[in-house]
Structure formats: structure tokens, C-alpha cells
Design a protein around this motif. Structure first.
Motif, PDB file in Angstrom:
ATOM      1  N   LEU A  78       0.740  -1.298  -0.230  1.00 56.39           N
ATOM      2  CA  LEU A  78      -0.035  -0.087  -0.120  1.00 56.39           C
ATOM      3  C   LEU A  78       0.719   1.252  -0.092  1.00 56.39           C
ATOM      4  O   LEU A  78       0.668   2.363  -0.534  1.00 56.39           O
ATOM      5  N   THR A  79       2.015   1.244   0.833  1.00 58.37           N
ATOM      6  CA  THR A  79       2.769   2.508   1.028  1.00 58.37           C
ATOM      7  C   THR A  79       3.697   2.393  -0.494  1.00 58.37           C
ATOM      8  O   THR A  79       3.768   3.668  -0.735  1.00 58.37           O
ATOM      9  N   TYR A  80       4.043   1.558  -0.885  1.00 61.54           N
ATOM     10  CA  TYR A  80       5.177   1.702  -1.992  1.00 61.54           C
ATOM     11  C   TYR A  80       4.387   2.081  -3.140  1.00 61.54           C
ATOM     12  O   TYR A  80       4.869   3.034  -3.919  1.00 61.54           O
ATOM     13  N   GLN A 117      10.187   4.749   1.530  1.00 63.13           N
ATOM     14  CA  GLN A 117      11.149   4.358   2.780  1.00 63.13           C
ATOM     15  C   GLN A 117      10.371   3.579   3.459  1.00 63.13           C
ATOM     16  O   GLN A 117      10.688   2.474   4.109  1.00 63.13           O
ATOM     17  N   ALA A 118       8.903   3.840   3.788  1.00 58.45           N
ATOM     18  CA  ALA A 118       8.118   3.148   4.568  1.00 58.45           C
ATOM     19  C   ALA A 118       7.995   1.731   3.999  1.00 58.45           C
ATOM     20  O   ALA A 118       8.209   0.584   4.765  1.00 58.45           O
ATOM     21  N   ALA A 119       7.870   1.344   2.729  1.00 58.92           N
ATOM     22  CA  ALA A 119       7.788   0.140   2.311  1.00 58.92           C
ATOM     23  C   ALA A 119       8.976  -0.795   2.207  1.00 58.92           C
ATOM     24  O   ALA A 119       9.190  -1.989   2.586  1.00 58.92           O
ATOM     25  N   PHE A 120      10.281   0.043   2.237  1.00 61.54           N
ATOM     26  CA  PHE A 120      11.437  -0.549   2.325  1.00 61.54           C
ATOM     27  C   PHE A 120      11.573  -1.312   3.883  1.00 61.54           C
ATOM     28  O   PHE A 120      11.983  -2.149   4.137  1.00 61.54           O
ATOM     29  N   VAL A 121      11.066  -0.356   4.904  1.00 65.24           N
ATOM     30  CA  VAL A 121      11.111  -0.813   6.238  1.00 65.24           C
ATOM     31  C   VAL A 121      10.159  -2.050   6.218  1.00 65.24           C
ATOM     32  O   VAL A 121      10.652  -2.958   7.051  1.00 65.24           O
ATOM     33  N   LEU A 122       8.948  -1.984   5.936  1.00 61.82           N
ATOM     34  CA  LEU A 122       8.049  -3.201   6.129  1.00 61.82           C
ATOM     35  C   LEU A 122       8.294  -4.172   5.157  1.00 61.82           C
ATOM     36  O   LEU A 122       8.170  -5.343   6.006  1.00 61.82           O
ATOM     37  N   TRP A 123       8.641  -4.201   4.184  1.00 62.65           N
ATOM     38  CA  TRP A 123       9.084  -5.231   3.376  1.00 62.65           C
ATOM     39  C   TRP A 123      10.398  -5.833   3.968  1.00 62.65           C
ATOM     40  O   TRP A 123      10.435  -7.123   3.959  1.00 62.65           O
ATOM     41  N   GLY A 124      11.059  -5.196   4.631  1.00 59.47           N
ATOM     42  CA  GLY A 124      12.543  -5.761   5.066  1.00 59.47           C
ATOM     43  C   GLY A 124      12.300  -6.360   6.273  1.00 59.47           C
ATOM     44  O   GLY A 124      12.710  -7.433   6.611  1.00 59.47           O
ATOM     45  N   ARG A 125      11.400  -5.922   7.035  1.00 59.17           N
ATOM     46  CA  ARG A 125      11.071  -6.650   8.387  1.00 59.17           C
ATOM     47  C   ARG A 125      10.398  -8.053   7.916  1.00 59.17           C
ATOM     48  O   ARG A 125      10.767  -9.064   8.528  1.00 59.17           O
ATOM     49  N   ALA A 126       9.433  -8.094   7.017  1.00 60.97           N
ATOM     50  CA  ALA A 126       8.774  -9.352   6.624  1.00 60.97           C
ATOM     51  C   ALA A 126       9.687 -10.493   6.040  1.00 60.97           C
ATOM     52  O   ALA A 126       9.520 -11.617   6.160  1.00 60.97           O
ATOM     53  N   ALA A 127      10.771  -9.582   5.160  1.00 62.35           N
ATOM     54  CA  ALA A 127      11.621 -10.607   4.374  1.00 62.35           C
ATOM     55  C   ALA A 127      12.571 -11.296   5.526  1.00 62.35           C
ATOM     56  O   ALA A 127      12.874 -12.334   5.210  1.00 62.35           O
ATOM     57  N   GLU A 128      12.853 -10.634   6.706  1.00 67.06           N
ATOM     58  CA  GLU A 128      13.862 -11.130   7.528  1.00 67.06           C
ATOM     59  C   GLU A 128      13.084 -12.227   8.269  1.00 67.06           C
ATOM     60  O   GLU A 128      13.478 -13.280   8.907  1.00 67.06           O
ATOM     61  N   PHE A 159      11.740  -6.728  -1.432  1.00 67.14           N
ATOM     62  CA  PHE A 159      12.938  -6.092  -0.644  1.00 67.14           C
ATOM     63  C   PHE A 159      14.142  -6.157  -1.346  1.00 67.14           C
ATOM     64  O   PHE A 159      15.027  -5.154  -1.665  1.00 67.14           O
ATOM     65  N   GLY A 160      14.386  -7.443  -2.161  1.00 70.90           N
ATOM     66  CA  GLY A 160      15.569  -7.578  -3.036  1.00 70.90           C
ATOM     67  C   GLY A 160      15.673  -6.556  -4.097  1.00 70.90           C
ATOM     68  O   GLY A 160      16.588  -5.967  -4.306  1.00 70.90           O
ATOM     69  N   ARG A 161      14.379  -6.322  -4.619  1.00 72.65           N
ATOM     70  CA  ARG A 161      14.264  -5.434  -5.880  1.00 72.65           C
ATOM     71  C   ARG A 161      14.482  -3.828  -5.442  1.00 72.65           C
ATOM     72  O   ARG A 161      15.251  -3.183  -6.062  1.00 72.65           O
ATOM     73  N   LEU A 162      13.981  -3.770  -4.160  1.00 71.15           N
ATOM     74  CA  LEU A 162      14.500  -2.162  -3.600  1.00 71.15           C
ATOM     75  C   LEU A 162      15.869  -2.082  -3.606  1.00 71.15           C
ATOM     76  O   LEU A 162      16.577  -1.056  -3.977  1.00 71.15           O
ATOM     77  N   LEU A 163      16.819  -3.177  -3.221  1.00 70.05           N
ATOM     78  CA  LEU A 163      17.940  -3.105  -2.908  1.00 70.05           C
ATOM     79  C   LEU A 163      18.821  -3.127  -4.380  1.00 70.05           C
ATOM     80  O   LEU A 163      19.726  -2.176  -4.577  1.00 70.05           O
ATOM     81  N   HIS A 164      18.132  -3.859  -5.332  1.00 66.07           N
ATOM     82  CA  HIS A 164      18.594  -3.778  -6.591  1.00 66.07           C
ATOM     83  C   HIS A 164      18.659  -2.281  -7.103  1.00 66.07           C
ATOM     84  O   HIS A 164      19.620  -1.989  -7.562  1.00 66.07           O
ATOM     85  N   GLU A 165      17.442  -2.006  -6.991  1.00 65.11           N
ATOM     86  CA  GLU A 165      17.256  -0.582  -7.542  1.00 65.11           C
ATOM     87  C   GLU A 165      18.383   0.521  -6.810  1.00 65.11           C
ATOM     88  O   GLU A 165      18.556   1.523  -7.401  1.00 65.11           O
ATOM     89  N   ALA A 166      18.385   0.164  -5.653  1.00 65.59           N
ATOM     90  CA  ALA A 166      19.625   1.244  -4.899  1.00 65.59           C
ATOM     91  C   ALA A 166      20.807   1.016  -5.297  1.00 65.59           C
ATOM     92  O   ALA A 166      21.866   1.506  -4.739  1.00 65.59           O
ATOM     93  N   GLY A 167      21.216  -0.146  -6.016  1.00 67.02           N
ATOM     94  CA  GLY A 167      22.593  -0.606  -6.495  1.00 67.02           C
ATOM     95  C   GLY A 167      23.129  -1.537  -5.424  1.00 67.02           C
ATOM     96  O   GLY A 167      24.290  -1.575  -5.560  1.00 67.02           O
ATOM     97  N   GLU A 168      22.598  -1.963  -4.513  1.00 71.59           N
ATOM     98  CA  GLU A 168      23.103  -2.999  -3.438  1.00 71.59           C
ATOM     99  C   GLU A 168      22.974  -4.222  -3.960  1.00 71.59           C
ATOM    100  O   GLU A 168      21.973  -4.970  -3.498  1.00 71.59           O
ATOM    101  N   ILE A 169      23.793  -4.749  -5.002  1.00 75.47           N
ATOM    102  CA  ILE A 169      23.736  -5.993  -5.741  1.00 75.47           C
ATOM    103  C   ILE A 169      23.793  -7.041  -4.766  1.00 75.47           C
ATOM    104  O   ILE A 169      23.063  -8.231  -4.780  1.00 75.47           O
ATOM    105  N   GLU A 170      24.698  -7.052  -3.822  1.00 75.00           N
ATOM    106  CA  GLU A 170      24.915  -8.361  -3.115  1.00 75.00           C
ATOM    107  C   GLU A 170      23.679  -8.389  -2.055  1.00 75.00           C
ATOM    108  O   GLU A 170      23.496  -9.356  -2.020  1.00 75.00           O
TER     109      GLU A 170
END
Length: 418
Positions: free
Chosen positions: A346-348, A359-370, A380-391
Motif C-alpha cells: 500500500l505504501t510503495y 522508505q516505509a515500504a523498504f522498512v515494512l518489506w524488509g521486516r517481513a523478508a527477515e 525487498f531484494g528489488r528495492l536493494l537492486h534499484e538502490a545499487g546494492e547488488i549483493e
């Protein structure tokens, strides 16, 4: 009331550390252990184990800590196979429950401070109108065992519900034999919780032979004693034919009885029946009413279902994004992954009037991913990908792919060039 002094010589009571015929003061052992366990001194713990060797709960804790001092791990206790020749207490062994005299004033238990403390940390919700109780997942078994054992040590007689709460703590702590024995003692005094615990033990079949019919009999006795949890278990048995012939009308009757007493799992079950038209005619107004009552009692699953109903307008029910957010947040506070994921979506996307907030979506998806939610791991992986954090992106794509997410597998191949 259970006369603890009369039973002090019983092997089970001696084994549980609840009542002692000898001179060893196991109440004192609990107080001393509180100081000794954090001393960091193997010699002090060894001395404690010798002095309080007749107090199994605390001497066992001391032995386990000594093993850790020596660089090892405690040996798992051997669980003996159920002895089918041992005659256990049955529902038919119970004496008739005395009928209350209508001229007598309402019974109000006179609990000691120690008994109140035991019930506060070990009793089940709905067990007593005087104590809120504690959910199974929230109980600290070691703490509850110690508190309840201490309360019983200081009582010549104990209320059956206190003994039943002790048995529940023992069950949570894995002390199945003692849980069985104490539950049988309290069941003899018509404790609904003790009867329900016996039903669970016969369902599981770890310490007694698995027997669904005997389990159902104990659940029915618990229901007859007024325990809402027992009523729910009776309803489940009738619904699924466990220990009794299936009977949907009886199942609904007992779910309704438990729901009337506020048992959240029965409220949830009825809500889903009316939402889906299972066993009853579909009725979304009744479904929402049951689910809201369950959510008010803290049921996380009910809150998530309400969030979905209000977000999507399930079965034609009016949408209400504010209520959807309210129930999603209630569940998300308890780390429910579906609620976290849906709030993230909803927030994304900024849907239905919800402000867009990456940013809220990043936090929420990140917690659910963990917490292991597959779709959240990919997003969450896609958000990291878009931010250039490939690993980091690859890490979460792989976690999702391991759970069968084909899109995540495709994204991994695109990154790695396979």
C-alpha cells in the motif's frame, strides 16, 4: 482444594520439587539459585547442586550449568516410551461434580499472594474470571515453574486451578511426566484447565498412548467445567471427526459457546465460516462482527483477515482503507508477515489514498523478508537492486527463490548473466 501435605510422600510431588517430606527447603533453593546462577563460579554451582540435590528443578539447572562450564551441552533427557499397561485417570473415574447450593453465596477463591503470582504467569486465558492468564507463546516456562513450585511449597492446601496452572507450566517446559501427574490431581477436583491439558497429552501421545477418543472425552469434561478452550477443542473435534463422529451442528454449537465467553480462536473460526459460507450461509456482516470481536481479544489472524476485507471489499463488503490500515497495523505490531507485506504494498504504490512512501515500504518489506515471507524477500531484494546494492539484492532474491519464487530465480539469472 488439594491437600498437599497428605500427598507429600507421593513420588510425583517429590520429583516436581513442590512439596518435601524431608528437611531440604526447596523454596530457599529457588532464592539461593537466583544469586548462584550468575556468580560465574563453577565451585559455587557445584556446592549448590550438592546441598540442594533433593530439589530436582534447581539441582537439574545447576547440573546443566556445570556441563556448560565444562564446554559441553546438557544431555537430552530420555523420554521413556508410553507404558500402555499403566492405568491412568479417565473421565469415568471422576466423582460426580457437586451441584451448587443456590442459597450459598458465589464462590470466590481466597488465593495467597504466591498463588496469584503463579496464576498470573502460568494460567490460561479464560481459565479464571479473577486472572487474565497468559498466552502459551508468551509464557516463560522456567520462571513460571519456579514461581508455582514456590507457591505450592508454602501451601498446606492448594486450589485446583493453581495446581493446573503449575501443570501447564511444566508442559510448556517439557516436563511431560510431571505435567501429566499434576493435571490428573487437579482434574480430580474438576479443574477445566487440567482436563484440557490431559486432552492435549492424549492427542500428542508422547507420554501416554495417543488416543483421540480419550482426548475428546477430556476436552468435553473441560467444556462441561466451563473452560472456553475446552469448548473450542470439542467443537474442533466435532468439525473434523477427531475422537468423535463428525457433527457440524454440534461443532457450531460449541464454537458459539466458546465465542460467547470471548474465546478468540472460536470467534475467528466462526468469522471465517460466515465469510466463506462454510457450514453456514455466507453473511459478511456476521463474519466481520465475529472477526472484529476476535481482533479485540488480540487475535492477529483475525486482524489480518479484517485488513483484507476492508482493503479489497471481499464478497462485496464496503471498502474502508482507514479500517484496513488500523487492522493491518494491529497485526504488524505482532510481526505478522502478511500484514507487513500488505502495508508495504500500500505504501510503495500509494494505493487507495495511502500516501506513497518508498522508505516505509523498504522498512515494512524488509521486516517481513527477515521473518521469511517469500514475496517480501523478492520485493525487498528489488528495492536493494534499484538502490545499487547488488549483493544484498542477491541475498534476498536467493531466499525467495529457495521458497519457489520463479520471478526471483529469473532476476538472479539476469544479474549473474546465466
Amino acid at each position: 482444594m488439594i491437600r498437599l501435605g497428605v500427598m507429600a510422600s507421593a513420588a510425583v510431588l517429590a520429583g516436581a520439587g513442590a512439596v518435601w517430606a524431608g528437611e531440604t527447603d526447596c523454596g530457599e533453593a529457588r532464592l539461593v539459585w537466583a544469586d548462584v546462577k550468575d556468580s560465574g563460579s563453577a565451585a559455587a554451582i557445584q556446592s549448590f547442586a550438592e546441598v540442594y540435590a533433593e530439589c530436582p528443578i534447581y539441582s537439574q539447572l545447576a547440573r546443566e550449568q556445570l556441563v556448560e562450564f565444562n564446554g559441553g551441552a546438557p544431555e537430552p533427557e530420555e523420554v521413556s516410551a508410553p507404558n500402555e499397561d499403566t492405568r491412568r485417570l479417565l473421565v469415568t473415574d471422576l466423582r460426580p461434580r457437586p451441584e451448587p447450593d443456590p442459597d450459598d453465596p458465589p464462590y470466590e477463591p481466597d488465593y495467597s499472594d504466591g498463588e496469584y503470582e503463579c496464576l498470573a504467569v502460568a494460567s490460561a486465558p479464560g481459565q479464571s474470571p479473577y486472572i487474565n492468564g497468559v498466552d502459551w507463546s508468551d509464557m516463560d516456562a522456567e520462571d513460571a515453574i519456579g514461581i508455582c513450585a514456590d507457591a505450592l511449597l508454602n501451601a498446606d492446601e492448594a486450589d485446583a486451578e493453581v495446581v493446573a496452572a503449575f501443570a501447564r507450566a511444566l508442559l510448556k517446559g517439557g516436563e511431560l511426566q510431571m505435567a501429566l501427574e499434576f493435571s490428573e490431581m487437579a482434574a480430580m477436583e474438576w479443574s477445566g484447565l487440567a482436563m484440557n491439558t490431559l486432552g492435549a497429552l492424549y492427542n500428542e501421545g508422547e507420554i501416554v498412548p495417543e488416543d483421540d477418543e480419550t482426548a475428546f472425552g477430556w476436552y468435553m469434561a473441560a467444556a462441561d467445567a466451563g473452560l472456553s478452550m475446552g469448548m473450542h477443542n470439542v467443537a474442533y473435534g466435532y468439525e473434523n471427526g477427531e475422537g468423535v463422529a463428525p457433527d457440524i451442528d454440534k461443532a457450531l454449537e460449541y464454537y458459539e459457546k466458546a465465542a460467547f465467553l470471548g474465546y478468540d480462536r472460536s470467534l475467528l473460526r466462526l468469522g471465517l465460516f460466515y465469510r466463506d459460507g462454510t457450514h453456514v450461509a455466507q453473511d459478511m456482516d456476521r463474519a466481520v462482527d465475529y472477526l472484529e470481536r476476535a481482533a479485540d481479544h488480540g487475535n492477529v489472524d483475525a486482524a489480518v483477515h479484517l485488513g483484507l476485507i476492508y482493503e479489497t471489499g471481499q464478497n462485496g463488503y464496503p471498502k474502508d482503507i482507514e479500517k484496513a490500515l488500523e487492522y493491518y497495523f494491529q497485526a504488524a505490531e505482532e510481526d505478522d508477515v502478511v500484514a507487513l507485506h500488505n502495508l508495504g504494498s500500500l505504501t510503495y504504490h500509494g494505493r487507495d489514498g495511502v500516501p506513497q512512501d518508498t522508505q516505509a515500504a523498504f522498512v515494512l518489506w524488509g521486516r517481513a523478508a527477515e521473518l521469511g515471507h517469500m514475496a517480501s524477500q523478492r520485493k525487498f531484494g528489488r528495492l536493494l537492486h534499484e538502490a545499487g546494492e547488488i549483493e544484498g539484492a542477491l541475498k534476498y532474491y536467493r531466499l525467495a527463490a529457495e521458497q519457489g519464487d520463479d520471478v526471483a530465480t529469473k532476476l538472479i539469472r539476469e544479474i549473474e548473466g546465466d
